[in-house]
Design a protein around this motif. Structure first.
Motif, PDB file in Angstrom:
ATOM      1  N   THR A  49       0.838  -1.195   0.000  1.00  0.00           N
ATOM      2  CA  THR A  49       0.000   0.000   0.000  1.00  0.00           C
ATOM      3  C   THR A  49       0.869   1.240   0.000  1.00  0.00           C
ATOM      4  OG1 THR A  49      -1.816   1.148   1.127  1.00  0.00           O
ATOM      5  CG2 THR A  49      -0.130   0.121   2.515  1.00  0.00           C
ATOM      6  N   LEU A  50       0.319   2.335  -0.472  1.00  0.00           N
ATOM      7  CA  LEU A  50       1.022   3.610  -0.513  1.00  0.00           C
ATOM      8  C   LEU A  50       0.053   4.666  -0.029  1.00  0.00           C
ATOM      9  CD1 LEU A  50       3.829   4.661  -1.446  1.00  0.00           C
ATOM     10  CD2 LEU A  50       2.751   5.311  -3.595  1.00  0.00           C
ATOM     11  N   GLU A  51       0.268   5.163   1.186  1.00  0.00           N
ATOM     12  CA  GLU A  51      -0.663   6.086   1.819  1.00  0.00           C
ATOM     13  C   GLU A  51      -0.272   7.542   1.559  1.00  0.00           C
ATOM     14  OE1 GLU A  51      -3.383   5.243   3.353  1.00  0.00           O
ATOM     15  OE2 GLU A  51      -3.052   3.078   3.265  1.00  0.00           O
ATOM     16  N   PRO A  52      -1.260   8.430   1.512  1.00  0.00           N
ATOM     17  CA  PRO A  52      -0.953   9.868   1.464  1.00  0.00           C
ATOM     18  C   PRO A  52      -0.082  10.262   2.657  1.00  0.00           C
ATOM     19  CG  PRO A  52      -3.263   9.483   0.963  1.00  0.00           C
ATOM     20  CD  PRO A  52      -2.702   8.169   1.440  1.00  0.00           C
ATOM     21  N   ILE A  53       0.570  11.411   2.546  1.00  0.00           N
ATOM     22  CA  ILE A  53       1.531  11.825   3.565  1.00  0.00           C
ATOM     23  C   ILE A  53       1.231  13.250   4.013  1.00  0.00           C
ATOM     24  CG2 ILE A  53       3.237  12.812   1.968  1.00  0.00           C
ATOM     25  CD1 ILE A  53       5.404  11.361   3.656  1.00  0.00           C
ATOM     26  N   THR A  54       1.582  13.551   5.257  1.00  0.00           N
ATOM     27  CA  THR A  54       1.364  14.888   5.803  1.00  0.00           C
ATOM     28  C   THR A  54       2.625  15.739   5.621  1.00  0.00           C
ATOM     29  OG1 THR A  54       2.192  14.341   8.010  1.00  0.00           O
ATOM     30  CG2 THR A  54      -0.162  13.913   7.546  1.00  0.00           C
ATOM     31  N   PRO A  55       2.490  17.063   5.606  1.00  0.00           N
ATOM     32  CA  PRO A  55       3.658  17.934   5.529  1.00  0.00           C
ATOM     33  C   PRO A  55       4.661  17.662   6.652  1.00  0.00           C
ATOM     34  CG  PRO A  55       1.688  19.189   5.045  1.00  0.00           C
ATOM     35  CD  PRO A  55       1.224  17.832   5.502  1.00  0.00           C
ATOM     36  N   LYS A  56       4.171  17.355   7.832  1.00  0.00           N
ATOM     37  CA  LYS A  56       5.064  17.071   8.954  1.00  0.00           C
ATOM     38  C   LYS A  56       5.928  15.851   8.677  1.00  0.00           C
ATOM     39  CE  LYS A  56       5.055  16.250  13.963  1.00  0.00           C
ATOM     40  NZ  LYS A  56       4.203  16.110  15.185  1.00  0.00           N
ATOM     41  N   GLU A  57       5.342  14.813   8.083  1.00  0.00           N
ATOM     42  CA  GLU A  57       6.108  13.608   7.759  1.00  0.00           C
ATOM     43  C   GLU A  57       7.152  13.899   6.688  1.00  0.00           C
ATOM     44  OE1 GLU A  57       3.390   9.736   8.124  1.00  0.00           O
ATOM     45  OE2 GLU A  57       2.375  11.346   7.031  1.00  0.00           O
ATOM     46  N   VAL A  58       6.795  14.737   5.717  1.00  0.00           N
ATOM     47  CA  VAL A  58       7.756  15.106   4.681  1.00  0.00           C
ATOM     48  C   VAL A  58       8.927  15.862   5.291  1.00  0.00           C
ATOM     49  CG1 VAL A  58       8.116  16.539   2.628  1.00  0.00           C
ATOM     50  CG2 VAL A  58       6.046  15.153   2.830  1.00  0.00           C
ATOM     51  N   ALA A  59       8.622  16.796   6.180  1.00  0.00           N
ATOM     52  CA  ALA A  59       9.664  17.610   6.800  1.00  0.00           C
ATOM     53  C   ALA A  59      10.606  16.774   7.653  1.00  0.00           C
ATOM     54  CB  ALA A  59       9.033  18.708   7.647  1.00  0.00           C
ATOM     55  N   ALA A  60      10.093  15.703   8.256  1.00  0.00           N
ATOM     56  CA  ALA A  60      10.925  14.850   9.099  1.00  0.00           C
ATOM     57  C   ALA A  60      12.033  14.177   8.297  1.00  0.00           C
ATOM     58  CB  ALA A  60      10.061  13.796   9.782  1.00  0.00           C
ATOM     59  N   VAL A  61      11.826  13.995   7.011  1.00  0.00           N
ATOM     60  CA  VAL A  61      12.803  13.302   6.167  1.00  0.00           C
ATOM     61  C   VAL A  61      13.613  14.273   5.314  1.00  0.00           C
ATOM     62  CG1 VAL A  61      13.083  11.600   4.311  1.00  0.00           C
ATOM     63  CG2 VAL A  61      11.416  11.201   6.134  1.00  0.00           C
ATOM     64  N   PHE A  62      12.969  15.321   4.770  1.00  0.00           N
ATOM     65  CA  PHE A  62      13.651  16.239   3.869  1.00  0.00           C
ATOM     66  C   PHE A  62      13.989  17.591   4.502  1.00  0.00           C
ATOM     67  CE2 PHE A  62      11.162  13.977   0.321  1.00  0.00           C
ATOM     68  CZ  PHE A  62      12.185  13.055   0.144  1.00  0.00           C
ATOM     69  N   GLY A  63      13.544  17.814   5.722  1.00  0.00           N
ATOM     70  CA  GLY A  63      13.682  19.129   6.336  1.00  0.00           C
ATOM     71  C   GLY A  63      15.103  19.608   6.520  1.00  0.00           C
ATOM     72  N   ASN A  64      16.050  18.678   6.661  1.00  0.00           N
ATOM     73  CA  ASN A  64      17.445  19.062   6.886  1.00  0.00           C
ATOM     74  C   ASN A  64      18.273  19.094   5.613  1.00  0.00           C
ATOM     75  OD1 ASN A  64      17.154  19.356   9.710  1.00  0.00           O
ATOM     76  ND2 ASN A  64      17.384  17.139   9.996  1.00  0.00           N
ATOM     77  N   SER A  65      17.610  18.936   4.463  1.00  0.00           N
ATOM     78  CA  SER A  65      18.319  18.943   3.190  1.00  0.00           C
ATOM     79  C   SER A  65      17.626  19.910   2.227  1.00  0.00           C
ATOM     80  CB  SER A  65      18.359  17.535   2.577  1.00  0.00           C
ATOM     81  OG  SER A  65      18.970  17.560   1.300  1.00  0.00           O
ATOM     82  N   PRO A  66      18.088  21.152   2.153  1.00  0.00           N
ATOM     83  CA  PRO A  66      17.441  22.142   1.289  1.00  0.00           C
ATOM     84  C   PRO A  66      17.377  21.726  -0.176  1.00  0.00           C
ATOM     85  CG  PRO A  66      18.943  23.214   2.819  1.00  0.00           C
ATOM     86  CD  PRO A  66      19.182  21.744   2.951  1.00  0.00           C
TER      87      PRO A  66
END
Length: 207
Positions: A49-66
């Protein structure tokens, strides 16, 4: 050119693809094309399955890499633009992604205002947006495959373009008049080139 970054990790790829899915479904219309895309994502990534994602979840992974954050935002914008209907829900979601990633800028607001304004021959007003989109760097095979599937190989037939629930313009088959058409075509070409030249994949299914 944007800075080089390596092939995504499994976690980064999952978040990236879930982000594309979330934007594709943001208009609350679950078309057959979107259903097929989801099934392809599941098959290509060997997951159930592939679930929709929240902005918070995205930031947890990409937030430290501009660099990753910027390229993620470019791809979700492209996905939102592909069907010619840049909806209010899509715009709001992309704004939330941008804020969560600390990548707030005038690009998203300018995109909305310029398209909504229907400036006709004043396409130079979109130049900063075009330049921003053109800096999207393809460095992951799964993301590249998704973009090749989402962006049509040929110019679509004539259609009506809707923005925020109302008809904006009628686009004939010569869709080069779409002010961001070249950006979409260029992204698809770069994705194909990456798959063929750097990954050694057979791209005949996309041609």
């Amino acid at each position: 050119m944007s800075n080089f970054y390596p092939e995504l990790t499994k976690e980064q790829r999952s978040v990236w693809l879930r982000g594309l899915l979330t934007v594709a479904l943001a208009d609350n219309e679950y078309s057959q094309k979107e259903q097929d895309l989801i099934q392809d994502l599941l098959k290509d990534n060997h997951i159930a399955t592939l679930e929709p994602i929240t902005p918070k979840e995205v930031a947890a992974v990409f937030g430290n890499s501009p660099d990753l954050a910027q390229n993620f935002l470019r791809t979700v914008v492209m996905v939102a633009l592909v069907d010619g209907d840049y909806s209010d829900n899509e715009h709001q979601l992309i704004q939330e992604f941008s804020t969560a990633l600390n990548q707030e800028s005038n690009i998203m607001s300018d995109l909305r205002s310029q398209l909504e304004g229907n400036h006709g021959h004043h396409t130079h007003l979109l130049d900063p947006i075009k330049d921003w989109l053109d800096h999207l760097d393809i460095k992951d095979s799964r993301v590249a495959r998704v973009l090749c599937k989402v962006i049509p190989a040929q110019c679509p037939f004539e259609r009506d373009v809707f923005l925020f629930g109302r008809k904006l313009v009628h686009i004939p088959a010569m869709c080069q008049i779409n002010p961001l058409y070249d950006q979409l075509v260029g992204l698809r070409f770069r994705s194909l080139s990456y798959l063929a030249d750097e990954c050694g994949e057979d791209i005949s299914e996309f041609c």
